[in-house]
Design an enzyme around this catalytic site. Structure first.
Site, PDB file in Angstrom:
ATOM      1  N   HIS A 257       0.853  -1.191   0.000  1.00 11.57           N
ATOM      2  CA  HIS A 257       0.000   0.000   0.000  1.00 11.57           C
ATOM      3  C   HIS A 257       0.891   1.244   0.000  1.00 11.57           C
ATOM      4  O   HIS A 257       2.113   1.149  -0.098  1.00 11.57           O
ATOM      5  CB  HIS A 257      -1.012  -0.024   1.145  1.00 11.57           C
ATOM      6  CG  HIS A 257      -0.430  -0.068   2.530  1.00 11.57           C
ATOM      7  ND1 HIS A 257       0.507   0.839   2.970  1.00 11.57           N
ATOM      8  CD2 HIS A 257      -0.656  -0.897   3.579  1.00 11.57           C
ATOM      9  CE1 HIS A 257       0.818   0.573   4.219  1.00 11.57           C
ATOM     10  NE2 HIS A 257       0.134  -0.482   4.610  1.00 11.57           N
TER      11      HIS A 257
ATOM     12  N   HIS B 237       4.110   1.336   2.233  1.00 10.64           N
ATOM     13  CA  HIS B 237       5.273   0.576   1.734  1.00 10.64           C
ATOM     14  C   HIS B 237       5.893   1.299   0.537  1.00 10.64           C
ATOM     15  O   HIS B 237       7.105   1.373   0.399  1.00 10.64           O
ATOM     16  CB  HIS B 237       4.853  -0.829   1.310  1.00 10.64           C
ATOM     17  CG  HIS B 237       4.109  -1.583   2.372  1.00 10.64           C
ATOM     18  ND1 HIS B 237       2.797  -1.933   2.251  1.00 10.64           N
ATOM     19  CD2 HIS B 237       4.494  -2.010   3.591  1.00 10.64           C
ATOM     20  CE1 HIS B 237       2.401  -2.562   3.342  1.00 10.64           C
ATOM     21  NE2 HIS B 237       3.417  -2.623   4.180  1.00 10.64           N
TER      22      HIS B 237
ATOM     23  N   CYS C 272      -1.083 -19.000  23.998  1.00 11.54           N
ATOM     24  CA  CYS C 272      -2.433 -19.277  23.525  1.00 11.54           C
ATOM     25  C   CYS C 272      -2.330 -20.455  22.563  1.00 11.54           C
ATOM     26  O   CYS C 272      -1.635 -20.363  21.553  1.00 11.54           O
ATOM     27  CB  CYS C 272      -3.034 -18.062  22.823  1.00 11.54           C
ATOM     28  SG  CYS C 272      -4.578 -18.467  21.978  1.00 11.54           S
TER      29      CYS C 272
ATOM     30  N   CYS D  49      -3.610 -19.994  18.947  1.00 12.58           N
ATOM     31  CA  CYS D  49      -2.719 -19.063  18.222  1.00 12.58           C
ATOM     32  C   CYS D  49      -1.323 -19.633  18.051  1.00 12.58           C
ATOM     33  O   CYS D  49      -0.537 -19.105  17.278  1.00 12.58           O
ATOM     34  CB  CYS D  49      -2.534 -17.753  18.979  1.00 12.58           C
ATOM     35  SG  CYS D  49      -3.941 -16.691  19.047  1.00 12.58           S
TER      36      CYS D  49
ATOM     37  N   CYS E  24      -6.599 -14.308  25.657  1.00 11.95           N
ATOM     38  CA  CYS E  24      -5.997 -13.936  24.378  1.00 11.95           C
ATOM     39  C   CYS E  24      -7.007 -13.088  23.617  1.00 11.95           C
ATOM     40  O   CYS E  24      -8.198 -13.374  23.601  1.00 11.95           O
ATOM     41  CB  CYS E  24      -5.662 -15.221  23.626  1.00 11.95           C
ATOM     42  SG  CYS E  24      -5.927 -15.111  21.865  1.00 11.95           S
TER      43      CYS E  24
ATOM     44  N   HIS F 169      -8.772 -15.165  20.536  1.00 14.04           N
ATOM     45  CA  HIS F 169      -9.729 -16.241  20.814  1.00 14.04           C
ATOM     46  C   HIS F 169     -10.596 -15.988  22.033  1.00 14.04           C
ATOM     47  O   HIS F 169     -11.494 -16.770  22.316  1.00 14.04           O
ATOM     48  CB  HIS F 169      -8.966 -17.568  20.958  1.00 14.04           C
ATOM     49  CG  HIS F 169      -8.328 -18.007  19.680  1.00 14.04           C
ATOM     50  ND1 HIS F 169      -7.064 -17.613  19.310  1.00 14.04           N
ATOM     51  CD2 HIS F 169      -8.822 -18.739  18.654  1.00 14.04           C
ATOM     52  CE1 HIS F 169      -6.790 -18.122  18.121  1.00 14.04           C
ATOM     53  NE2 HIS F 169      -7.836 -18.804  17.698  1.00 14.04           N
TER      54      HIS F 169
ATOM     55  N   LYS G 173      -6.006   6.185  10.794  1.00 12.29           N
ATOM     56  CA  LYS G 173      -5.011   5.143  10.591  1.00 12.29           C
ATOM     57  C   LYS G 173      -5.463   4.300   9.393  1.00 12.29           C
ATOM     58  O   LYS G 173      -6.648   4.022   9.242  1.00 12.29           O
ATOM     59  CB  LYS G 173      -4.965   4.287  11.855  1.00 12.29           C
ATOM     60  CG  LYS G 173      -3.824   3.342  11.883  1.00 12.29           C
ATOM     61  CD  LYS G 173      -3.671   2.738  13.281  1.00 12.29           C
ATOM     62  CE  LYS G 173      -2.462   1.872  13.336  1.00 12.29           C
ATOM     63  NZ  LYS G 173      -2.495   0.536  13.028  1.00 12.29           N
TER      64      LYS G 173
ATOM     65  N   LYS H 209      -7.262  -2.251   6.716  1.00  6.70           N
ATOM     66  CA  LYS H 209      -8.224  -2.963   5.869  1.00  6.70           C
ATOM     67  C   LYS H 209      -9.627  -2.825   6.439  1.00  6.70           C
ATOM     68  O   LYS H 209     -10.584  -2.627   5.704  1.00  6.70           O
ATOM     69  CB  LYS H 209      -7.839  -4.441   5.823  1.00  6.70           C
ATOM     70  CG  LYS H 209      -7.224  -4.808   4.510  1.00  6.70           C
ATOM     71  CD  LYS H 209      -7.169  -6.288   4.379  1.00  6.70           C
ATOM     72  CE  LYS H 209      -6.861  -6.635   2.938  1.00  6.70           C
ATOM     73  NZ  LYS H 209      -6.426  -7.989   2.779  1.00  6.70           N
TER      74      LYS H 209
END
Ligand code: ME8
Length: 618
Positions: A17, A20, A125, A128, A142, A145, A293, A296
């Site tokens: 994006h 970068h 976790c 994870c 976590c 989850h 900020k 997505k």
């Protein structure tokens, strides 16, 4: 002088994006500037491909990690090409020679006594497969989850970071250009001064990484593997070979969020291995979009290629380099982009070139420049070079625009359209100014700079310019920077607006409520299960085939803990029929069945009387 500049190596988590692209454009400009000065120059970019996060992303897409990384690395490569990035090499952490050199570096650290085996203790976790710090937990759970984590002790190698605390502080104090800008230096210095713990540098909980030499059940911590790229790239047979030698100006350009890795861990590792340190770690600021900020979920991620194709690559490069002083945070605003384009590129620079060429053609002149310039070139050259040596591309552009404006004022005052004016001389001087500018602009706008030289009719390679008497055979071409008129501006802003709309939608959701229209977007249907089977190697998953009244769909459901496959045949459930298909553990899932609960305590959605499959649920 030799100059070696690097971008961070980017995670292969998504295509690039504007953030970068920004770092990479800055590096490209500085590399091109040093080439212009005749310095031996190396410029490296690449991708960071190991680690649990990437392995997971590949798995979610039903791909092998390497195949997934190949795809994204290619997207980076081709984007850099499209943005006129002149990197001399593109390193991937999965390159075999890089991996071998990382292991070599590890062995050196071990030989020097700076790596030891210990235990890593932390909050783990299980779903994870990851450790979290106390701070990352929410009420002991976590965040991903929402489940309690376990205290786990895992064997891990450690790097003696604590041993380098004083040496790092001394290095920072003795080298004022080691961490720039000053504010970031102070932050990093304070972090070191408060005390450094040894660093856990291996993991046994996953395998997607470079194995620890001789201990294959450990992989090298992804940041050591990643940071080493800057050095490993200079040890393979490319143009970068030798650019880590003493005396080379080595610059790491990075975003401010990774300053600790670059200005603390990396130099300490190099000290431990007896390898020279980079000259400068420059930590630039962050771009937001319309004050928010970029993410997505906010739907406001800016695709640099789209902007470049709607206006031009060089316009985009110019804007990001000019808009924000390197080091400060910036806000990307589409209107500001068009505003600068029209006023500085179309009006100031474009107009200088176009009207000069226009008059030369109109009056059929063959101008030549004199041996001296009426413009203040020496001061501009000086300000330009000083700014770029100090990593301030925006200031270098300011110096050039001072010249551009001088040129326009000169034309206005000398009025070469007046028959009695010494036209040939006036326009010769301006053409020569444009020629000089085309060289100085090349690091910023390589393609337009060449187009400019082409229109001036000077066929000469990129070079540090000097004012020299010469003749021109100019021709009027298409305008270098055609103005974006009001209608087109509206159209572009509208085209670019979806970002903003999506962001607004997220804001609306801040109260947790959705509108009736939003709810109406769901296509819920009654579906009958006609086949069910286990998904190999996935304890929780079943693959179901459901009938939607004529149409059949395959769907992966996490209900194996609560239902035997055979017990599901003939059941009617509520089904989300317009969910984007996804591949889960290599199986395509074309929708979702609704259920409540998880693991063994789970109930499928059901209807209290028989309704035909395919019926819409409202
Ligand atoms: O951190 N504004 O990779 P990454 C400005 N693999 N720059 C931005 C930006 C923004 N909003 N967003 C990203 C990694 N960047 C590691 C690095 S290096 C040995 C390993 C730029 O894909 C900026 O340069 O998350 C930032 O440091 C980098 O992208 C992060 O890229």
């Amino acid at each position: 002088m030799s100059f070696y500049i690097t971008t961070p190596i980017y995670y292969v988590s998504d295509v690039p994006h504007i953030g970068h692209a920004y770092t990479t454009i800055v590096c490209d400009t500085l590399a091109r500037y040093h080439r212009l000065r005749g310095h031996k120059t190396g410029f490296l970019s690449g991708t960071d491909e190991h680690g649990l996060k990437i392995a997971r992303m590949a798995e979610e897409r039903g791909m092998q990690p390497k195949a997934y990384a190949d795809k994204i690395a290619e997207a980076y490569r081709s984007s850099w090409k499209a943005l006129e990035i002149s990197n001399d090499d593109f390193i991937r952490t999965t390159d075999a020679d890089h991996e071998a050199l990382v292991q070599e570096l590890w062995k050196t650290l071990e030989k020097n006594g700076d790596i030891y085996l210990g235990h890593y203790e932390g909050w783990y976790c299980v779903p994870c497969e990851q450790f979290y710090t106390e701070k990352e937990l929410v009420d002991g759970n976590c965040q991903v989850h929402k489940k309690p984590v376990e205290k786990v002790r895992e064997e891990s190698y450690y790097f003696r970071l604590s041993k380098y605390q004083d040496a790092l502080l001394q290095h920072i104090d003795a080298n004022p250009r080691f961490i720039l800008p000053e504010s970031r230096k102070n932050e990093v210095r304070a972090f070191i001064a408060q005390g450094l713990d040894d660093l856990s540098v291996s993991r046994t909980s996953f395998t997607w990484g470079v194995p620890v030499p001789g201990r294959d059940n450990h992989v090298i911590y992804v940041w050591i593997d990643a940071l080493s790229n800057y050095w490993t790239a200079t040890r393979r047979k490319t143009q970068l070979e030798g650019l880590w030698d003493e005396g080379v100006e080595v610059v790491h350009m990075i975003g401010k969020e990774i300053s600790r890795f670059h200005a603390v861990f990396w130099p300490a590792i190099l000290m431990a291995a007896g390898i020279r340190l980079p000259t400068t770690v420059f930590c630039h600021g962050w771009w937001t979009v319309d004050g928010e900020k970029m993410s997505k979920t906010a739907g406001n991620v800016i695709d640099p290629l789209k902007l470049a194709s709607d206006i031009s690559v060089d316009a985009l490069r110019y804007f990001v380099l000019r808009e924000v002083p390197l080091g400060a945070d910036g806000d990307f605003n589409h209107e500001a982009f068009l505003q600068r384009y029209n006023s500085e590129l179309a009006n100031d620079l474009g107009n200088l070139v176009n009207r000069t060429l226009g008059m030369v053609t109109k009056y059929a002149l063959t101008p030549a420049s004199a041996s001296t310039s009426p413009f203040n070139l020496a001061a501009a050259f000086d300000a330009y070079a000083r700014a770029l040596d100090d990593f301030q591309p925006s200031k270098a552009l300011e110096a050039l625009w001072a010249l551009v404006r001088e040129g326009n004022t000169y034309i206005d005052q000398k009025a070469p359209w007046k028959p009695e004016s010494p036209r040939v001389e006036i326009l010769g001087n301006v053409l020569e100014l444009c020629r000089v500018l085309s060289h100085l602009l090349e690091p910023f706008m390589p393609e337009r700079a060449l187009a400019m030289r082409d229109q001036l009719g000077v066929d000469e390679p990129t070079a540090w310019p000097a004012w020299q008497p010469r003749s021109f055979s100019p021709r009027v071409g298409t305008p270098l920077f055609p103005r974006v008129e009001e209608d087109r501006k509206k159209e572009l802003l509208e085209r670019w607006r979806p970002h903003k709309k999506a962001a607004a939608a997220v804001e609306e959701k801040a109260d947790g409520l959705i509108s009736f229209e939003e709810f109406g977007k769901l296509d819920l249907r009654v579906a009958e299960v006609v086949a069910a089977e286990a998904v190999p190697k996935a304890k929780k998953l079943l693959k179901l085939t459901v009938d939607l009244g004529g149409e059949r769909r395959q769907v992966v459901a996490g209900i194996a803990g609560a239902y035997e496959p055979s017990a599901l045949i003939g059941r009617k459930v509520i089904f989300v029929a317009n969910l984007k298909p996804a591949t889960i553990r290599g199986v395509e899932s074309q929708g979702m069945i609704l259920a409540a609960g998880e693991a063994e305590i789970l109930g499928l959605s059901a209807l209290d009387r028989d309704v035909p499959a395919g019926t819409k649920v409202r």
